[in-house]
Design a protein around this motif. Structure first.
Motif, PDB file in Angstrom:
ATOM      1  N   UNK A  89     -15.229  -8.673 104.821  1.00 61.65           N
ATOM      2  CA  UNK A  89     -14.759  -9.804 104.587  1.00 61.65           C
ATOM      3  C   UNK A  89     -14.077 -11.176 103.682  1.00 61.65           C
ATOM      4  N   UNK A  90     -13.832 -11.308 102.960  1.00 62.23           N
ATOM      5  CA  UNK A  90     -14.234 -12.813 102.529  1.00 62.23           C
ATOM      6  C   UNK A  90     -12.709 -13.974 102.488  1.00 62.23           C
ATOM      7  N   UNK A  91     -11.941 -12.636 103.515  1.00 67.37           N
ATOM      8  CA  UNK A  91     -10.469 -13.680 103.301  1.00 67.37           C
ATOM      9  C   UNK A  91     -10.619 -14.583 105.258  1.00 67.37           C
ATOM     10  N   UNK A  92      -9.923 -15.558 105.373  1.00 69.40           N
ATOM     11  CA  UNK A  92      -9.940 -16.473 106.085  1.00 69.40           C
ATOM     12  C   UNK A  92      -8.225 -15.636 106.437  1.00 69.40           C
ATOM     13  N   UNK A  93      -7.736 -16.241 107.886  1.00 71.47           N
ATOM     14  CA  UNK A  93      -6.725 -15.781 108.142  1.00 71.47           C
ATOM     15  C   UNK A  93      -5.133 -16.991 107.207  1.00 71.47           C
ATOM     16  N   UNK A 101     -13.788  -6.455 110.223  1.00 71.22           N
ATOM     17  CA  UNK A 101     -14.570  -7.385 109.436  1.00 71.22           C
ATOM     18  C   UNK A 101     -14.892  -6.422 108.073  1.00 71.22           C
ATOM     19  N   UNK A 102     -16.278  -5.861 108.303  1.00 66.75           N
ATOM     20  CA  UNK A 102     -16.664  -4.927 107.336  1.00 66.75           C
ATOM     21  C   UNK A 102     -16.296  -4.272 106.649  1.00 66.75           C
ATOM     22  N   UNK A 103     -16.012  -3.044 105.424  1.00 60.61           N
ATOM     23  CA  UNK A 103     -15.496  -2.214 105.091  1.00 60.61           C
ATOM     24  C   UNK A 103     -16.692  -0.879 104.284  1.00 60.61           C
ATOM     25  N   UNK A 136     -14.942   0.090 109.579  1.00 60.74           N
ATOM     26  CA  UNK A 136     -14.946   0.389 108.415  1.00 60.74           C
ATOM     27  C   UNK A 136     -15.147   1.163 107.756  1.00 60.74           C
ATOM     28  N   UNK A 137     -15.273   2.055 108.098  1.00 62.02           N
ATOM     29  CA  UNK A 137     -15.705   3.514 107.693  1.00 62.02           C
ATOM     30  C   UNK A 137     -14.579   4.728 108.002  1.00 62.02           C
TER      31      UNK A 137
END
Length: 595
Positions: free
Chosen positions: A174-178, A199-201, A84-85
């Motif tokens: 990320x909080x978003x679920x599939x 998941x991370x950004x 995520x970097x």
């Protein structure tokens, strides 16, 4: 279920890597055609995902005559490095430019036969690339561009910005679920089991995503490329309003928008994705049924969004308008107390767009009367516009050095001419191998700049290599008569100061007559500036204390002027804020120039 289900295609795939200019290796997938082709579609995935998640489009688009490509963005998928970097969003946008040009060169596919497809964050990268670099591709398709991500915590952006200042680099998951991305059960399951989902950004990328998207949406009138836009009607991840604003501001007659009722954010991975995919196929095939659309920039300095913006800046604000009062207070403060800052004092004495001011900004050493003056000077030097100017200096020096190497490697002499050098600092700093440079001619309209430049030449013991003369950068005949004929022309920070294109055309005409076939031209552009109104209302220019009112030229407009003069653009660099670009072009053979 095997998590690789989404990766599998009927068309054979080749997995490979390409190297970016900072030597980062990026993974990509390539789906060839059965027969040789000169057409390609390049796919850019959502944030957190990778090329495997959009591989299904290769078969579902059912365009067997098109080569297909998809990368794993920096920090994602099969690539090495922190998840995520990216050093900056500008770096990732530059990666897009380098990847597309790599595909064009490596697989011998003309840029004008390439269409790019971006989804979510990939769509932001694509649209920012098209805005900042003005590539001559066939068109673009954007699906649910993440111009404004929904952050459900109040003041989340402000809080993240404050935490970044305190903690430095950190990551946000990320909080978003599939199940909120798609209604397709297979896609949901494969997403949940996919070990390559990131998941991370990095917080810098998340915050820069907002800023970049805001400027691209605000300045979408600079984009002239044929565009197809899909908006998911029930998107839990991004807001709709900026997507509609972007579409309305696009400056192209070839554009279409589709709002897909009930669709979640993963537009091209939804259960009913055959609906947008059929529309994509139709749009893409239609774009190839006629010659590549090219915007006519002939009257851009009169009839355009940027011309309207310039005219608005030249018109006075109402006397009792709060904005007018605020600017008058700022002007009064800067012209009185502000002169404790050495940089502000020079600006009022010589002009804030003068060579003297630029030379001071390049040095980047706060000076002033006492502690107050030095603190104010540091704030002045740290303004985003001056940060952009210093990055432009870095970029132009790098491109000058590369141009010297290219000319030397091709057996051409290196004769440099800068037609508006200011005090010449970036030229002096760029030429670090004088043995490869036969001569340097620096010119400027200002006797003060010429005098200071000559002192710099003496200080560096370069009298046998470099000469500095007064000269008019817009006198075509004078430029054409320069001897020796320059093989490398440089014009930096000049054309941005003049709203009309007539002077620029005359200058480029002189450069085209002076530079022989195969010679190089380095030129700058200012496509956008976040402080353009403040500058126009507050800061005086070098032209007799008149207001410093700028017309920001789009990159497409600037490139069109250079192209019409007889040069072919080769490459470009731009700062992370999208303010100043530096481009290099090669002089075409005049006999083959039909323009």
């Amino acid at each position: 279920m095997n998590f690789q289900t989404d990766y599998m295609t009927q068309r054979p795939v080749v997995e490979s890597h390409f190297k970016t200019s900072d030597h980062t290796s990026l993974f990509y997938r390539y789906w060839a055609t059965e027969d040789i082709t000169d057409k390609a579609i390049i796919l850019f995935h959502r944030g957190h995902e990778h090329s495997g998640r959009i591989a299904h489009l290769v078969d579902e688009l059912n365009l067997p005559d098109y080569a297909m490509f998809a990368w794993d963005a920096r920090g994602h998928g099969e690539n090495d490095g922190p998840r995520g970097y990216s050093p900056s969003l500008g770096t990732s946008i530059s990666d897009v430019d380098e990847f597309v040009r790599y595909i064009s060169t490596q697989y011998q596919i003309p840029l004008e036969n390439i269409i790019v497809v971006g989804q979510s964050v990939g769509a932001v990268l694509v649209s920012a690339w098209v805005h900042d670099y003005a590539p001559k591709i066939r068109g673009m398709v954007l699906a649910s561009p993440a111009f404004k991500v929904k952050l459900y915590v109040p003041f989340a952006r402000s809080g993240l910005g404050l935490m970044q200042k305190i903690r430095g680099l950190f990551y946000v998951n990320s909080y978003v679920k599939a199940k909120f991305l798609t209604h397709d059960e297979k896609r949901i399951e494969s997403f949940n089991r996919d070990p390559l989902i990131t998941r991370p950004i990095a917080v810098n990328i998340l915050l820069e995503l907002y800023k970049t998207a805001e400027r691209v949406v605000a300045d979408a009138g600079a984009i002239t490329l044929p565009t197809q836009l899909f908006i998911s009607g029930n998107d839990h991840v991004v807001h709709h309003k900026p997507q509609h604003q972007f579409y309305e501001r696009l400056n192209t007659p070839i554009k279409e928008k589709h709002v897909l009722a009930g669709f979640y954010h993963d537009t091209l991975g939804e259960k009913e994705r055959h609906i947008p995919i059929e529309k994509m196929r139709s749009f893409i095939t239609k774009l190839f049924e006629f010659p590549r659309y090219q915007h006519d920039y002939q009257f851009e300095d009169t009839w355009s969004v940027s011309a309207d913006a310039f005219r608005a800046l030249t018109a006075p604000l109402p006397n009792w308008c709060p904005k007018n009062i605020a600017y008058k207070i700022m002007s009064k403060s800067m012209s009185s107390l502000g002169k404790a800052s050495e940089g502000i004092r020079i600006g009022y004495d010589k002009g804030f767009d003068s060579g003297s001011t630029l030379d001071y900004v390049y040095r980047d050493k706060a000076q002033g009367n006492g502690l107050f003056g030095r603190v104010m000077d540091r704030q002045y030097l740290n303004s985003i516009g001056w940060q952009g100017i210093r990055q432009r200096k870095v970029n132009i020096e790098n491109i000058i050095r590369q141009a010297i190497r290219d000319l030397t490697d091709s057996g051409k002499p290196v004769h440099i001419m800068d037609i508006a050098a200011g005090q010449g600092r970036y030229i002096f700093d760029a030429i670090n191998d004088y043995g490869k440079v036969q001569s340097v001619l620096l010119r400027d309209y200002s006797s003060v700049n010429v005098e200071q430049g000559r002192l710099h030449i003496k200080e560096r013991f370069l009298e046998d290599k470099i000469r500095f003369e007064e000269g008019n950068a817009f006198d075509a005949d004078d430029l054409a008569a320069v001897t020796p004929a320059p093989t490398l022309g440089v014009v930096s920070g000049l054309y941005e100061l003049f709203p009309s294109n007539e002077l620029i055309k005359a200058s480029l005409s002189g450069l085209a007559r002076a530079i022989p076939s195969g010679g190089l031209l380095i030129y700058t552009c200012q496509p956008w500036h976040p402080q353009v109104e403040m500058i126009a209302r507050v800061l005086p220019s070098h032209q007799g204390g008149q207001a410093w009112v700028m017309r920001c030229r789009s990159q497409g407009e600037m490139d069109a002027l250079v192209d019409a003069a007889g040069f072919e653009k080769l490459n470009q660099s731009i700062d992370n804020w999208g303010i100043f670009s530096v481009s290099i072009a090669r002089r075409r053979n005049p006999e083959s120039n039909s323009k």
